[in-house]
Design a protein around this motif. Structure first.
Motif, mmCIF file in Angstrom:
data_model
loop_
_atom_site.group_PDB
_atom_site.id
_atom_site.type_symbol
_atom_site.label_atom_id
_atom_site.label_comp_id
_atom_site.label_asym_id
_atom_site.label_seq_id
_atom_site.Cartn_x
_atom_site.Cartn_y
_atom_site.Cartn_z
ATOM 1 N N CYS A 96 5.604 3.985 0.321
ATOM 2 C CA CYS A 96 4.893 2.714 0.069
ATOM 3 C C CYS A 96 5.420 1.720 1.254
ATOM 4 O O CYS A 96 6.489 1.818 1.806
ATOM 5 N N THR A 107 1.520 12.149 0.065
ATOM 6 C CA THR A 107 1.343 13.203 1.003
ATOM 7 C C THR A 107 1.879 14.504 0.290
ATOM 8 O O THR A 107 2.861 14.657 -0.360
ATOM 9 N N ALA A 150 0.933 -1.082 0.081
ATOM 10 C CA ALA A 150 -0.025 0.123 -0.040
ATOM 11 C C ALA A 150 1.064 1.179 -0.113
ATOM 12 O O ALA A 150 1.870 1.243 0.573
ATOM 13 N N CYS A 151 0.669 2.335 -0.668
ATOM 14 C CA CYS A 151 1.128 3.464 -0.776
ATOM 15 C C CYS A 151 0.288 4.516 -0.632
ATOM 16 O O CYS A 151 -0.855 4.560 -0.699
ATOM 17 N N THR A 152 1.075 5.551 0.197
ATOM 18 C CA THR A 152 0.351 6.868 0.607
ATOM 19 C C THR A 152 0.990 8.114 0.075
ATOM 20 O O THR A 152 2.041 8.239 0.383
#
Length: 235
Positions: free
Chosen positions: A78, A42, A38-40
């Motif tokens: 990630c 910002t 999962a990647c985030t």
């Protein structure tokens, strides 16, 4: 009777040849990869680029007013090494006033293409305020702390298009319009293959321009209202 047999054989052979090259069905394939990572994404400063208070008396009444350049950084983190890219979508496209904005890209060139500009909202009189651009600083992209090359594909609705080209200072634009979407990603220096990593850092520049103040006809304080969504593309 002999002739009839010959004719029947000829017909059968003809049918056999036809069925060997013609098909009355076709296969639909649905491909994809279920990824465990999962990647985030910002943006620093809460994703806000603030040009501050701009006195109208300091602006041109008859020409486009360039408001300057503001930096902001997109970081994609990630859980495990992943090939990842991003797109942008203008949430204020209906308010875009296409214009020529000077010194919009990292090489100092102008922005004039509608597909590379984003809307800034409306005045109280429903006049489009102007436009802004979003550009990647291609020489400052890093992946897991190492310098990387920026890649982009041709703008289209196909965000998974793998026809990558190296991003240059003159072509470091994000695109935020339906039918003109562009995926941006990163590669090991000197390659055109998206690299897998855990932390991607994309320094960005935002340059804004507003219409001539005579056109805006502002009589009260007016808030600029630009908004864009950054979305991840798993490659």
């Amino acid at each position: 009777m002999v002739n009839m047999k010959k004719n029947l054989i000829a017909v059968c052979l003809g049918l056999a040849c036809f069925s060997a090259v013609a098909k009355d069905n076709v296969e639909l394939r649905v491909d994809g990869t279920l990824v465990t990572a999962a990647c985030t994404p910002t943006l620093n400063n809460g994703g806000v680029v603030n040009f501050g208070h701009i006195p109208l008396g300091n602006l041109s009444k008859t020409a486009v007013n360039r408001l300057g350049r503001k930096p902001i950084t997109l970081t994609i983190t990630c859980e495990q090494p992943t090939s990842i890219g991003f797109t942008t979508m203008d949430n204020r496209q209906d308010s875009l006033q296409n214009m020529t904005i000077s010194d919009a890209w990292p090489d100092g060139s102008v922005s004039s293409a509608t597909g590379n500009q984003y809307g800034l909202g409306f005045t109280a009189g429903n006049v489009r305020i102007g436009a802004y651009t979003v550009a990647v600083q291609p020489s400052n992209i890093t992946v897991d702390g190492a310098k990387a090359d920026g890649l982009r594909n041709m703008p289209s609705n196909d965000i998974y298009n793998t026809d990558w080209s190296k991003m240059t200072p003159a072509g470091a634009t994000a695109s935020g319009h339906p039918g003109y979407l562009r995926t941006i990603t990163a590669a090991t220096t000197g390659t055109l293959i998206p690299v897998a990593g855990k932390v991607f850092v994309y320094p960005l520049d935002v340059v804004a321009g507003i219409q001539a103040t005579d056109t805006l006809a502002i009589t009260d304080d007016t808030e600029m209202d630009g908004s864009a969504t950054f979305s991840l593309v798993y490659l």
